[in-house]
Write an enzyme that holds these catalytic residues in place. Structure first.
Site, PDB file in Angstrom:
ATOM      1  N   SER A 131       0.826  -1.201   0.000  1.00  0.00           N
ATOM      2  CA  SER A 131       0.000   0.000   0.000  1.00  0.00           C
ATOM      3  C   SER A 131       0.863   1.254   0.000  1.00  0.00           C
ATOM      4  O   SER A 131       1.936   1.283   0.591  1.00  0.00           O
ATOM      5  CB  SER A 131      -0.917   0.025   1.221  1.00  0.00           C
ATOM      6  OG  SER A 131      -1.692   1.207   1.220  1.00  0.00           O
ATOM      7  N   LYS A 186      -4.394  -6.624   4.102  1.00  0.00           N
ATOM      8  CA  LYS A 186      -4.428  -5.570   3.085  1.00  0.00           C
ATOM      9  C   LYS A 186      -5.870  -5.271   2.665  1.00  0.00           C
ATOM     10  O   LYS A 186      -6.244  -4.118   2.438  1.00  0.00           O
ATOM     11  CB  LYS A 186      -3.605  -5.990   1.860  1.00  0.00           C
ATOM     12  CG  LYS A 186      -3.664  -5.018   0.674  1.00  0.00           C
ATOM     13  CD  LYS A 186      -3.197  -3.617   1.068  1.00  0.00           C
ATOM     14  CE  LYS A 186      -2.875  -2.708  -0.118  1.00  0.00           C
ATOM     15  NZ  LYS A 186      -3.775  -2.666  -1.217  1.00  0.00           N
ATOM     16  N   GLU A 193      -9.786   2.221   4.336  1.00  0.00           N
ATOM     17  CA  GLU A 193      -9.512   3.344   3.423  1.00  0.00           C
ATOM     18  C   GLU A 193     -10.819   3.851   2.796  1.00  0.00           C
ATOM     19  O   GLU A 193     -11.055   5.067   2.723  1.00  0.00           O
ATOM     20  CB  GLU A 193      -8.541   2.878   2.349  1.00  0.00           C
ATOM     21  CG  GLU A 193      -8.175   3.884   1.298  1.00  0.00           C
ATOM     22  CD  GLU A 193      -7.305   3.251   0.217  1.00  0.00           C
ATOM     23  OE1 GLU A 193      -7.650   3.418  -0.975  1.00  0.00           O
ATOM     24  OE2 GLU A 193      -6.300   2.589   0.549  1.00  0.00           O
TER      25      GLU A 193
END
Length: 485
Positions: A131, A186, A193
């Site tokens: 990321s 992730k 996010e």
């Protein structure tokens, strides 16, 4: 015969792959590269990688021959079938003990499947989240590796060298867990996010519509917020976005069409939360908000016939701005608490030994959700590694107790002026539900027993005892079996 002098090979020279290669080269690692469109190899070597030690290969065989043993080959290709086809292409040229690494946004069950299938061939597999976007890949991303633990010692030095570092020099990279654990972490990162971005958008909508703030004024607000407890990459770039002008001098933000795209990781997070029975409501609402934004033509049609308030916020402007800031911060706490709830349940389900404080450390630098806030999460788990929920940590519950009146005022104003705040709203609903010693699910369970004989437990009897009532006098005595909580 090609000289086997390269430390690692990388396949896939899109921007993320190129930048990771240049990052590795900066840290003294010799990298061999290959791309299925072979012309991209020469183009990269003659341009971005000119003057470096990067070696271009024109076939998989040539790439593999250039690598020291055990060979390390990293794939930076599109997630899905492309990864499988590339593995099928590369694996026959490798030997037992060699390592394959998938650095794309693969779905974690695929990583689990690939890890196990390659282990049967003697090959070690890593599925790692990376990321930070283009800039992170070039200068220091957050790296979240999982897969076959035997592979970790062979890539640890490279990964931790190129990863972002926090203030004390700790790398934003450590081993996450077996099989799909790295890609799962992730995935949750990406879901969070989605939530962070939606919360910021709702704050923007409230300030722009409620107070009529211009893009320049919004730039000033977000730049100021970034100096305090909301200090983060996403707040920082939001301030920058509001300051950007179009060619005619007007704010660029006002000319961008209000339809959002997505690549699926937020959706995967929501699906996983449903599968595991964890109420990750904020990420779910963030995904649905993107879906609603995509219905642009329908929304324009509906705007002509569906009426609602379109007022502005009266009263002290500075007070409302601060209420929105606090609402954003409180909602952010809820989102991360939900994300960690999901990680904890996934760890239990898949028997992963996740280091929750370590995950916060990996997210503190390099990645899209990097922020000062993550340091508080790290501190919470350092203080109590067995912490069951972030909302029970002293720091977080103190903030929520102190700020919730602002949170409630901001949401009340949003309802009054007709600004949709799905993420702010679901965060507060979750907070009120989580702090409720008693919820109306007793009625729900009575309804289930009434129409389906699904049974219920009683508050005056021990947990685990189940009862069925013949509610109408016409039903039977037999229940359908106990329910799953």
């Amino acid at each position: 015969m090609v000289n086997a002098s390269c430390d690692i090979g990388l396949i896939g020279l899109a921007v993320m792959g190129q930048n990771l290669v240049l990052n590795m080269n900066d840290h003294g690692y010799k990298v061999a590269v290959f791309n299925r469109t072979v012309s991209k190899v020469d183009d990269f070597i003659n341009n971005e990688a000119k003057g470096t030690a990067v070696v271009g290969a024109h076939s998989v065989e040539e790439l593999v021959q250039a690598l020291k043993k055990p060979r390390r080959v990293m794939l930076m290709v599109k997630a899905g079938p492309t990864v499988d086809s590339m593995i099928d292409l590369v694996a026959p040229h490798l030997e037992p003990g060699d390592i394959l690494i998938d650095g794309g946004n693969s779905h974690y069950p695929d990583t689990t499947r690939r890890t196990q299938a390659l282990a049967e061939k003697g090959l070690l597999y890593i599925g790692t989240g990376v990321s930070g976007g283009e800039e992170g890949a070039r200068h220091g991303p957050s790296i979240m590796p999982g897969g076959n633990p035997a592979a970790w010692p062979h890539v640890k030095e490279i990964f931790q060298s190129i990863a972002a570092k926090v203030a004390d020099g700790s790398p934003c990279c450590d081993w996450v867990g077996e099989n799909g654990a790295g890609h799962y972490v992730k995935m949750v990162h990406n879901g969070i996010e989605y939530g962070d971005m939606q919360l910021i958008c709702e704050a923007y909508h409230l300030l722009a519509q409620g107070l009529g703030l211009s893009a320049d004024e919004l730039h000033e607000v977000f730049a100021e917020w970034n100096q305090g407890e909301l200090d983060s990459y996403l707040i920082e770039i939001t301030a920058d976005i509001f300051a950007k002008k179009d060619e005619d001098g007007s704010p660029l933000i006002d000319k961008i069409l209000d339809t959002a795209g997505q690549k699926g990781t937020g959706k995967w997070t929501g699906i996983s939360s449903l599968e595991l029975g964890v109420p990750v409501t904020l990420i779910g609402e963030a995904v649905y908000a993107r879906c609603l934004s995509a219905m642009k033509d329908e929304r324009v049609t509906a705007a002509a016939v569906l009426k609602g308030p379109a007022g502005t916020v009266s009263g002290d402007r500075a007070t409302f701005v601060e209420d929105v800031r606090r609402a954003l911060y409180c909602s952010k706490i809820i989102s991360y608490a939900q994300g960690y709830m999901l990680l904890r349940e996934a760890a239990r389900e898949h028997k992963w030994n996740l280091n929750f404080g370590g995950i916060a450390l990996m997210w503190r630098g390099g990645c899209i959700i990097r922020s000062r806030f993550l340091g508080k999460i790290k501190e919470a788990f350092d203080k109590n590694p067995q912490l069951s929920n972030l909302l029970l940590d002293d720091f977080f519950h103190t903030v929520l107790n102190d700020y919730q009146s602002s949170w409630r005022r901001a949401l009340g104003k949003a309802i009054e002026i007709g600004v949709p705040t799905p993420a702010f709203s679901t965060a507060l609903a979750f907070y009120d539900g989580f702090r409720a010693a008693r919820l109306p699910a007793n009625l729900l369970q009575a309804q289930r027993d009434y129409f389906g004989a699904h049974t219920y437990e009683r508050i005056d009897r021990p947990r685990g005892e189940f009862f069925h009532t013949n509610w109408t006098g016409h039903g039977g005595r037999v229940a359908s079996g106990t329910y799953n909580v």
